[in-house]
Enzyme design. Sequence first.
Site, short mmCIF file in Angstrom:
data_model
loop_
_atom_site.label_atom_id
_atom_site.label_comp_id
_atom_site.label_asym_id
_atom_site.label_seq_id
_atom_site.Cartn_x
_atom_site.Cartn_y
_atom_site.Cartn_z
N ASP A 118 0.83 -1.20 0.00
CA ASP A 118 0.00 0.00 0.00
C ASP A 118 0.88 1.26 0.00
O ASP A 118 1.48 1.60 1.02
CB ASP A 118 -0.87 -0.05 1.27
CG ASP A 118 -1.75 1.16 1.45
OD1 ASP A 118 -1.95 1.90 0.47
OD2 ASP A 118 -2.24 1.37 2.58
N ASP A 297 -1.71 6.06 -4.90
CA ASP A 297 -2.03 5.10 -3.83
C ASP A 297 -2.42 3.74 -4.41
O ASP A 297 -3.54 3.55 -4.87
CB ASP A 297 -3.18 5.69 -3.00
CG ASP A 297 -3.55 4.80 -1.82
OD1 ASP A 297 -2.89 3.76 -1.61
OD2 ASP A 297 -4.51 5.16 -1.10
#
Length: 411
Positions: A118, A297
């Site tokens: 992530d 992201d």
Amino acid sequence: MRLPLGSLLALPLLASASPTPESGTRIALQKRARIMNADGTVNADALRKQLAYATAKTRRGFVAYEKNTGAKHPLDSAKGTTARRDTGSVPLADYSRELWYGQIAVGTPPQTYTVDFDTGSSDLFLPGPNCSANCAGHKVYDPARSTTAADAHRGFSLMYGDGSSVTGEQYSDTVSVAGLTATNQRLGAAKTYSAGFSTDAFPADGLLGLAYAHISSYAAPPVFASLVAQRAAAQPRFAFKLAADGAELFLGGADARLYTGAVAYAPVTHQGYWQVDVQSAAVNGTRAVGRLDAIVDTGTTLVVGDEVAVRALYAKIPGARDATLSVGMGFFTVPCDAIPTVGLTFAGTTFDISPAAFNLGRVSPGAPDCVGGIVAANQLSEFWIVGDVFLQNVYTVFDMGSNRVGFAHLS
Ligand SMILES: *[C@@H]1O[C@H](CO)[C@@H](O)[C@H](O)[C@H]1NC(C)=O
Ligand SMILES: *[C@@H]1O[C@H](CO)[C@@H](O)[C@H](O)[C@H]1NC(C)=O
């Protein structure tokens, strides 16, 4: 839908870390996708949860940033406090997120775990031995069984969008990703997982954040920063291919086999998130929106933007409609038979979101309208979260040495 545990633990693909001519190492990634139903209709519930997850995660990073630096994050406007909390009404027992996960090894002797990689957060956590909520079925990290584990004597608590938290104790231990090893790496052993991390919603065991230390809730160097500081990574860069075939995280460089042409590098405008400028967004080559602040992201499925800019974008698409009633606040539809190509321009180069990636599915079976992959979050101030709807179209290089994010066309 429930992924049988066996299929998670026996993933031969995941173990393939091998040195390359560039002396970086690669790790194959698995994708868990649930936002489109098998019949091509949209999973509206999953989408609403996605949006809530993305906005809550971003706010959490702002809080950590302020704690770590003593200054308010420049993208953290007061808007959130007066937000119409549409997404607050969504029952978030299960986020149904799309995510990309692969294998790491922790401890001595090393134990393997799967983690969601992530770039929109900075901490590593795994279920601990005393986890009492939502950890069942995940592989447990037990510091007592690792000779290199050290208790950091600090707790942690990470709030998620459903109001529940991932909480636990901080340790440091040896962590290996794709054969690169960091010692004394801070990580969390969870005592509670929030519902969104239960095995039916989240196939990986834990999460590994790849952003800057500034947004670490542990206020400690994240895994990649440790690999760089300990000279384990050949170069202070990592790169992702997130396309459906051959998804890969490459550590210590960029995998030249996976992209063609030059890499267009956008400078990181503020360290914390991987924050860069989107110079413009265009519909079928016609400019629709000007400069935007954006964070890149891999842990967010959608492209999420502020309401004003997202409305301006859809205003350029004939037949586009606000889908608040059919899907949820912030969502828009476009005619399924005329899906546009939306392009985002970074560092002077435009990269397209393919119509297939932009289309999240028909509103209902046989409906003429399809849900668009760019979504407005009224709780966000004026910045965008550039997630998988965009990233699956490009090769993305995260360069911590030169503080820049590069994009290139997939080969
Ligand atoms: C788990 O609980 C036991 C017993 O209270 C304790 O000794 C141990 O330190 C705990 N382990 C972790 C990782 O929290
Ligand atoms: C964009 O291009 C697609 C494919 O050619 C077409 O169907 C659609 O109508 C176009 N939309 C706009 C807004 O130009």
